[in-house]
Design an enzyme around this catalytic site. Structure first.
Site, short mmCIF file in Angstrom:
data_model
loop_
_atom_site.label_atom_id
_atom_site.label_comp_id
_atom_site.label_asym_id
_atom_site.label_seq_id
_atom_site.Cartn_x
_atom_site.Cartn_y
_atom_site.Cartn_z
N HIS A 1 0.85 -1.20 0.00
CA HIS A 1 0.00 0.00 0.00
C HIS A 1 0.89 1.25 0.00
O HIS A 1 0.68 2.19 0.76
CB HIS A 1 -0.96 0.01 1.19
N TYR B 1 3.98 -4.86 9.73
CA TYR B 1 3.88 -3.41 9.57
C TYR B 1 4.98 -2.72 10.40
O TYR B 1 5.53 -1.70 9.99
CB TYR B 1 2.51 -2.87 10.02
#
Ligand code: HEM
Ligand code: HEM
Ligand code: HEM
Lengths: 187, 351
Positions: free
Chosen positions: B64, B329
């Site tokens: 992303h 992440y």
């Protein structure tokens, strides 16, 4: 040196061993959690943060005890180089016990993560967000983490060396077992 | 015994013992750190699988990577209070930071080439407590487990067409996602997309009762299908241009947050399986996107929309994804923060 203690005070010995167990746990949890994506990652991180902050509080208490009670002298016949090594390594161990949790907290603050401990205790951020600061503190926490482990192993080897090879009573000063006569105090 | 320090005998046995204790500890540490288990699925391996052949997007999110930041508010209508004691459900207005994004590791991807669109969102309560989430527009996830996601990334990165075939056979749940990707209409705007948590979480109410939920942000804007070809003609960055323009001319954009409550037996641990349509759905509030913020210098840049940053009253469920995502992440964040010089801020901000 007449009133120098023969052993660390009982409370000092208890704290030493309790913290030793916790720091071993911290090092293993730290290395284990960053190398897994399994569900246990989250509880491990939570323990790491909570225990780490608790240890920060504990090491401050420990230093106060150290100032109050002092420490028994090392054996008189220990070569000066070993005495120096012992002094330096103990100072480094204390330093790492203080610095590691601060670095851990700091890197989370600098990344704008809320620091939430077990029980929902939230620690307010004392640093503002900064990628540069985060990277600096992350690197320090990472490399000092491995330094810490190496130093603990050295410390462990030295303790066993005193206990098994020199049998000079140094181990007895921190041991939780009642002191045996063989470990005569050194004057 | 005045000379206790003298060596007693050669002490060979003791030396061996010391070596074993120290060596054993070091080996146990190496094992814990995963150095002895190359098969373990680590965040590093997941990141490696996400990395395109052209190289990692230095300074950017490892997935992303392309997006645009926004600020706004979450207007809670109070209905959520019966499900969770999280403060953000108490009727009121809570500041929001978010990011529209595309499910690609390429920060320069052409918008019309990316099937999955997402939203990172952070809702802050008055006392600084935060709820972060990262949601996407498909109605279910592509695979059942983090390991399968890794395998999907590896298989789809291979030139050999057999690799994807083998993957689909081993992970039959992927077929539904592939069908969605092929058939679902495209839209020309981030504002026309729904954003779904897909992962399930546990809501805990004031009495301590727990319910497993998923949630969706349903757009107020009408969905206007466009062809992929027309989208491509509109330009490589059409989505960020469009949302900026839309908010400037048409004002704030809205989404209704709908929480769906699982019933016993629903697949709470598998985001690739939707729950039955008739599950109880509670509208808990409205997301209002008020302002588009710059991506490069804006407030989203150094935020990790880690879906396990949760307020009191929400916790993770038996779904294995949030933990895996948090772990990966974090690694992605560490990397991109350290690579800031590869994605420099504009000069106006540096001064
Ligand atoms: C993991 C963590 C450990 C840490 C951080 C640690 C730290 C320390 C520190 C800072 C001291 C110096 C006390 C002072 O002078 O105030 C000390 C003393 C000592 N430690 Fe540890 N220790 C650890 C584990 C161990 C282990 C596993 C052993 C033995 C097997 C051990 C044996 C000793 C001994 C024998 C002393 C006394 C040294 C002396 O009298 O000067 N320690 N430890
Ligand atoms: C005695 C104290 C501590 C020790 C010995 C310790 C040790 C470690 C070790 C060995 C790692 C793994 C490094 C790696 O392989 O990447 C680690 C990671 C980490 N520690 Fe600690 N730590 C301590 C305290 C703390 C505290 C108090 C916090 C936060 C409140 C913290 C937060 C973290 C975080 C977030 C990571 C993961 C970093 C990342 O990769 O993003 N640590 N720690
Ligand atoms: C194991 C599975 C997954 C992996 C390994 C993964 C990996 C990643 C990575 C590395 C990032 C960049 C994080 C950063 O640097 O801040 C990211 C962002 C994102 N992911 Fe995932 N992801 C997974 C599953 C999911 C799922 C299930 C969803 C949605 C339901 C999702 C939605 C998003 C969104 C919306 C973002 C962008 C957030 C932002 O704007 O910062 N991901 N993902």
């Amino acid at each position: 040196m007449t009133d120098a203690p023969r052993r660390f005070a009982l409370i000092q010995r208890l704290v030493h061993w309790f913290m030793a167990a916790c720091i071993f746990a911290m090092l293993f949890i730290g290395a284990g959690m960053v190398s897994t994506v399994a569900p246990k990652y989250l509880p491990l991180v939570l323990i790491h943060k909570t225990l780490g902050v608790a240890l920060l509080a504990l090491v401050l208490i420990r230093l106060a005890l150290r100032l109050y009670y002092g420490a028994p002298p090392l054996p008189a016949d220990l070569p000066w180089s070993m005495k120096l090594g012992a002094r330096l390594s103990h100072q480094l161990l204390y330093g790492l016990m203080i610095v590691m949790p601060l670095l851990g907290l700091g890197m989370l603050w600098a990344a704008a993560y809320p620091v939430i401990l077990y029980g929902g205790i939230q620690i307010p951020a004392l640093l503002s967000q900064s990628d540069g600061v985060h990277t600096l503190l992350w690197n320090a926490h990472f490399y000092l983490g491995f330094t810490f482990f190496a130093l603990v192993l050295l410390h462990l080897a030295a303790a066993l060396f005193h206990a098994l090879i020199r049998r000079d009573g140094v181990f007895g000063t921190i041991s939780l077992l009642p002191s045996r006569d063989r470990m005569t105090p050194v004057e | 015994m005045n000379q206790p320090g003298r060596l007693k005998g050669p002490g060979l046995g003791s030396l061996v013992l010391i070596a074993v204790v120290v060596g054993g500890s070091a080996a146990a540490f190496a094992y814990t750190a995963g150095w002895l288990s190359p098969g373990r699925l680590t965040p590093e391996r997941m990141i490696a699988a996400l990395t395109p052949p052209s190289g990692a997007p230095l300074g950017h999110r490892r997935n992303h990577a392309k997006g645009i930041c926004f600020t706004g508010a979450f207007e809670a209508n109070g209905n959520g209070v019966e499900l969770s004691r999280a403060k953000v459900f108490v009727q009121g207005r809570y500041p929001v930071l978010g990011r529209f994004n595309l499910g690609t590791a390429d920060p320069n991807a052409v918008d019309a080439t990316v099937r999955v669109r997402g939203m990172g969102l952070q809702i802050s309560a008055a006392d600084g407590e935060e709820w972060r989430m990262a949601m996407i527009n498909p109605p279910f996830f592509a695979v059942s487990t983090p390991q399968a996601f890794h395998d999907l990334l590896v298989a789809s990165g291979k030139k050999d067409p057999e690799a994807m075939k083998a993957f689909s056979q081993a992970n039959p749940e992927f077929a539904a996602f592939a069908a969605w990707a092929k058939a679902a209409p495209w839209t020309g705007s981030y504002a026309e997309e729904p954003y779904n948590s897909l992962d399930s979480f546990v809501f805990v109410d004031a009495k301590g009762d727990e319910r497993v939920v998923r949630w969706s942000l349903r757009p107020a804007a009408e969905r206007i299908p466009v062809s992929q070809a027309d989208l491509e003609k509109a330009g490589p960055d059409v989505l960020e241009q469009e949302i900026e323009e839309r908010i400037r001319t048409a004002g704030p954009q809205r989404w209704t947050m709908v929480t769906t409550v699982a019933e016993p037996g629903d697949p709470t641990a598998d985001p690739s399986r939707a729950w039955p349509e008739e599950r109880r759905a509670v509208q808990v509030g409205t997301l209002v996107v008020q302002r588009i913020e710059p991506e490069r210098d804006g407030p989203c840049r150094d935020i990790n929309f880690d879906p396990t940053v949760l307020p009191q009253g929400i916790r993770v469920s038996d779904d294995p994804f949030p933990a895996a995502r948090s772990s990966v992440y974090r690694r992605s964040y560490d990397l991109r923060a350290a690579e800031a010089k590869d994605y420099p801020r504009t000069e106006a901000v540096q001064q």
